[in-house]
Design an enzyme around this catalytic site. Structure first.
Site, PDB file in Angstrom:
ATOM      1  CG  ASP A   1      -1.613   1.279   1.465  1.00 15.72           C
ATOM      2  OD1 ASP A   1      -2.316   1.721   0.552  1.00 15.72           O
ATOM      3  OD2 ASP A   1      -1.436   1.871   2.548  1.00 15.72           O
TER       4      ASP A   1
ATOM      5  CB  ALA B   1      -3.611  35.545   5.754  1.00 19.66           C
TER       6      ALA B   1
ATOM      7  N   GLY C   1      -1.642  29.561  -2.882  1.00 22.71           N
ATOM      8  CA  GLY C   1      -2.568  28.598  -3.443  1.00 22.71           C
ATOM      9  C   GLY C   1      -2.183  28.188  -4.851  1.00 22.71           C
TER      10      GLY C   1
ATOM     11  CG  ASP D   1      -4.303  -0.999   3.228  1.00 21.98           C
ATOM     12  OD1 ASP D   1      -4.602  -0.749   2.051  1.00 21.98           O
ATOM     13  OD2 ASP D   1      -3.583  -0.270   3.926  1.00 21.98           O
TER      14      ASP D   1
ATOM     15  CG  ASP E   1      -1.197   2.006   7.026  1.00 22.76           C
ATOM     16  OD1 ASP E   1      -1.590   1.896   5.843  1.00 22.76           O
ATOM     17  OD2 ASP E   1      -1.106   3.097   7.614  1.00 22.76           O
TER      18      ASP E   1
ATOM     19  N   GLY F   1      -6.963  28.033  -2.142  1.00 21.45           N
ATOM     20  CA  GLY F   1      -5.874  28.353  -1.227  1.00 21.45           C
ATOM     21  C   GLY F   1      -6.340  29.266  -0.115  1.00 21.45           C
TER      22      GLY F   1
ATOM     23  N   GLY G   1       1.397  43.170   8.083  1.00 15.68           N
ATOM     24  CA  GLY G   1       0.871  44.264   7.275  1.00 15.68           C
ATOM     25  C   GLY G   1       0.952  44.045   5.787  1.00 15.68           C
TER      26      GLY G   1
ATOM     27  CD  GLU H   1      -1.635  27.538   4.403  1.00 16.50           C
ATOM     28  OE1 GLU H   1      -2.710  27.617   5.026  1.00 16.50           O
ATOM     29  OE2 GLU H   1      -1.566  27.105   3.240  1.00 16.50           O
TER      30      GLU H   1
END
Length: 707
Positions: free
Chosen positions: A394, A465, A475, A596, A592, A462, A469, A427
């Site tokens: 996997d 912000a 994005g 699976d 895992d 995205g 300043g 972010e």
């Protein structure tokens, strides 16, 4: 399983078996005995069984040794020295009866018990051969001693019956010692369990047995102490040595909210832990249970040996009778001569070595696997792993770390650190996994992030912000197009990163492109060495993933995997495994996640990652505790080595039995070579073969993965 007193009923054949069984294993301080079906039959603490066996062996040797000296050694010395013996045959016969009878019905009684159980269930095992041979020798000798007129010759075989029992018991005792060593790995795990725990009860710290710890209890763990049970840290900061679970020697930092596991060692600070899993639910208890189950299970090759043994014993008895009649009737030899041939054939063919050839190797192999972080749930998986021709991995969480990380930072008109600082600061207001990876990447380089303002997440594009300043956009192309920002040279960079399977994002500051960042789920450090080792072993490697083909091929190319099965839905994974099996491939699936589990169950060998979900761990036949993909290679190598030992054991057991039967039957004497095998020496050789099989199995303890 039904039980009766100290005995349990074999669910396959319904028989009761005691300490005379061919094979036993030590689990949780008890000896588990197995009948010819290798099923659990009775419980004794190992020290109790060893004491019993040592006592019986000592008694048998104490009585049989002087008898052998008196009957065999002294006459040889007298003949060599030319002097006459100070006693006659009648005296020897009577002394032999006095010494051999307690051995026959004292220490030797265990063979009668085993014979009765076997015959009652229409089976034949080693006990049948031993009791038949020694009873024939003792019974004939007793008749000659007290009813001398029935036979022409006066030869007795008391020394043979007594010494054969002594030698077989000695062999069994040495086997128990050797098999005890085979269970060392399991006992080491058991020894890791703390005996007591410091629990907060009614505001006071109280020391209680670990068995009395309940879910929800608050525990105090001081530096240097083992954590009693699985739980989570309530208070305190420390580093914990988890090497007994993960194999990693570097301690793991723990703080409030972190998970901790029973039997791991608190290295530095004081921790207060809330108990979450206790008793049989702890990680260590589950490991011990898996090892126990594997050591008690039976490999297909063992079932073949059992069938061979069930045919072998009647054939041996028939051969012994034919040899007896041939010498007595056709060869015109005395009854005692012919009886000696009969006894020698019975004893030399005793399949003790055959009965333990497979279980001994399985015990050592599974124990060695546990030492190396491989939990093998059953002997069939240990045997089948050697046949694997294709390993299917996997991708997410198995070949890769399972969480995105910053892989590339390309500054355009700004420094790399500044690009990361602005992106990470912007972010900080997002909970998206990609945002978290950028924040981690920046903080991991020691960058101090600023608090963003006017944060806005734009779905599918995205974020926007303000940082210090300045207006920050981060994005994809659509976000830049909507903001009217020209990509310029960033376009080629984005395309190149996407072609390598990365998620590329453009950073714009105050309306200008400042750089490009790429995020991807990176491969584990152990993935490439494991894949290279598998290919050297001639094993095909494939990747199975629900991810898009471009990303999957990028990871596969990085790791050297040629076969890529991408964009596979969770419900289709098992079907892809079936398709490979339809091409006559023996497939191991490594995974895992919950999705699976069907593929793990469908594969010939399911290998679950220890850090995966409980469902995947249940579906896998082999569990990798250390989350190290090189252990996939180790599992296949261990399987090949263990099955190799089993084959060696079976070969020598069969070879020994079949090769020496003609000698015992007197064929070499018949053709003029003058070679006969006395029953005593037949017994010694038989005991030696059993010990040699166990010793050969113990050589597996030297196993070291080659990866």
């Amino acid at each position: 399983m039904e039980t009766s007193g100290d005995l349990a009923v074999d669910p396959v054949c319904g028989m009761y078996v005691d300490e005379s069984s061919e094979f036993s294993a030590v689990v949780r301080g008890r000896t588990y005995y197995f009948c010819s079906h290798t099923c659990l039959v009775t419980f004794l603490r190992p020290e109790q069984e060893l004491r019993r066996l040592r006592r019986d062996t000592s008694i048998a040797l104490l009585l049989a040794t002087p008898l052998v000296v008196l009957v065999m050694v002294v006459p040889l010395l007298a003949a060599a020295g030319g002097w006459s013996l100070p006693y006659d045959d009648n005296a020897i016969a009577f002394v032999g009866f006095l010494l051999a009878t307690p051995v026959q019905f004292g220490p030797g009684r265990r063979f009668y018990h085993g014979t009765w159980d076997a015959l009652r269930n229409r089976m034949a095992n080693m006990d049948v051969l031993i009791s038949l041979g020694t009873t024939a020798a003792w019974g004939y000798s007793a008749i000659v001693t007290f009813l001398p007129g029935l036979f022409l010759d006066r030869l007795t075989y008391f020394e043979a019956s007594a010494f054969i029992i002594a030698l077989v018991l000695l062999g069994n005792y040495l086997q128990e010692l050797a098999k005890g060593r085979a269970g060392d790995a399991l006992r080491k795990l058991l020894d890791l369990q703390p005996r007591t725990a410091s629990v907060m009860r009614e505001g006071r710290e109280t020391s209680v047995p670990v068995e009395q710890v309940a879910v929800g209890d608050a525990l105090v763990v001081r530096p240097g102490e083992r954590i009693p049970v699985d739980g989570a840290v309530l208070e305190g900061v420390s580093s914990v040595d988890e090497s007994m679970l993960t194999g990693e020697s570097i301690p793991v930092d723990k703080g409030p909210g972190a998970d901790v596991f029973g039997a791991t060692i608190n290295k530095s600070g004081l921790l207060k832990v809330r108990a979450a899993k206790v008793g049989q639910d702890t990680a260590l208890a589950q490991i011990i249970k898996l090892v126990e189950d594997a050591q008690q299970s039976r490999a297909p090759i063992q079932r073949l040996a059992d069938k061979a043994a069930s045919v072998f014993v009647p054939v041996v008895i028939t051969t012994a009778l034919v040899a007896f009649l041939a010498w007595y009737v056709v060869g015109q030899k005395p009854f005692s001569w012919s009886l000696s041939i009969f006894i020698a054939v019975i004893i030399i063919a005793c399949p003790c070595a055959l009965g333990i050839a497979t279980p001994a190797a399985i015990m050592v192999g599974t124990g060695k696997g546990a030492e190396n972080g491989l939990l093998i749930k059953g002997a069939e998986y240990l045997e089948k792993a050697r046949l694997v021709t294709t390993v299917v991995f996997d991708k997410t969480g198995t070949l890769t770390k399972g969480r995105p990380a910053v892989t590339d930072v390309v500054p355009l008109g700004s420094s790399e650190m500044e690009v990361l600082r602005l992106a990470g600061s912007a972010e900080k207001g997002s909970e998206h996994p990609i945002a978290e990876s950028i924040v981690r990447g920046a903080e991991g380089r020691g960058i101090r992030l600023a608090a963003p303002s006017d944060f806005e997440a734009i779905p599918g594009q995205g974020i926007r912000a303000r940082v210090d300043g300045r207006s920050v956009l981060l994005g994809n192309r659509h976000l830049m197009e909507a903001a009217g920002i020209a990509l310029g040279g960033a376009e080629a960079i984005v395309v190149g990163l996407e072609d390598r399977g990365r998620t590329a994002m453009v950073l714009a500051v105050d309306g200008k492109v400042a750089g490009v960042l790429a995020v991807a789920d990176t491969a584990k450090s152990s993935a490439k060495p494991a894949i290279e080792a598998l290919r050297r072993m001639g094993v095909e490697v494939a990747m199975l993933t629900g991810d898009n083909a471009r990303t999957a091929k990028a990871i596969a190319g990085e790791l050297g995997i040629e076969t890529v099965l991408a964009e596979v839905l969770p419900g289709e994974k098992a079907d892809r495994i079936k398709a490979l099996q339809a091409q006559h491939k023996v497939v191991a699936m490594v995974g895992d996640g919950i999705n699976d589990a069907p593929a793990l169950a469908q594969a010939d060998v399911g290998i679950a990652i220890g850090s995966g979900t409980d469902v995947a761990l249940e579906a896998g036949g082999i569990v990798l505790i250390k989350d190290d993909l090189r252990d996939v290679v180790a599992a296949i190598q261990l399987s090949r080595r263990t099955v190799g030992k089993i084959r060696q054991n079976l070969f020598w057991a069969f070879f020994y039995n079949t090769a020496l039967i003609p000698v015992a039957a007197g064929l070499l004497f018949a053709v003029g070579l003058g070679v006969l095998l006395h029953p005593v020496f037949a017994g010694a050789a038989m005991g030696f073969s059993s010990v040699s099989v166990v010793t050969n199995s113990l050589l597996l303890k030297r196993f070291r993965p080659d990866v």
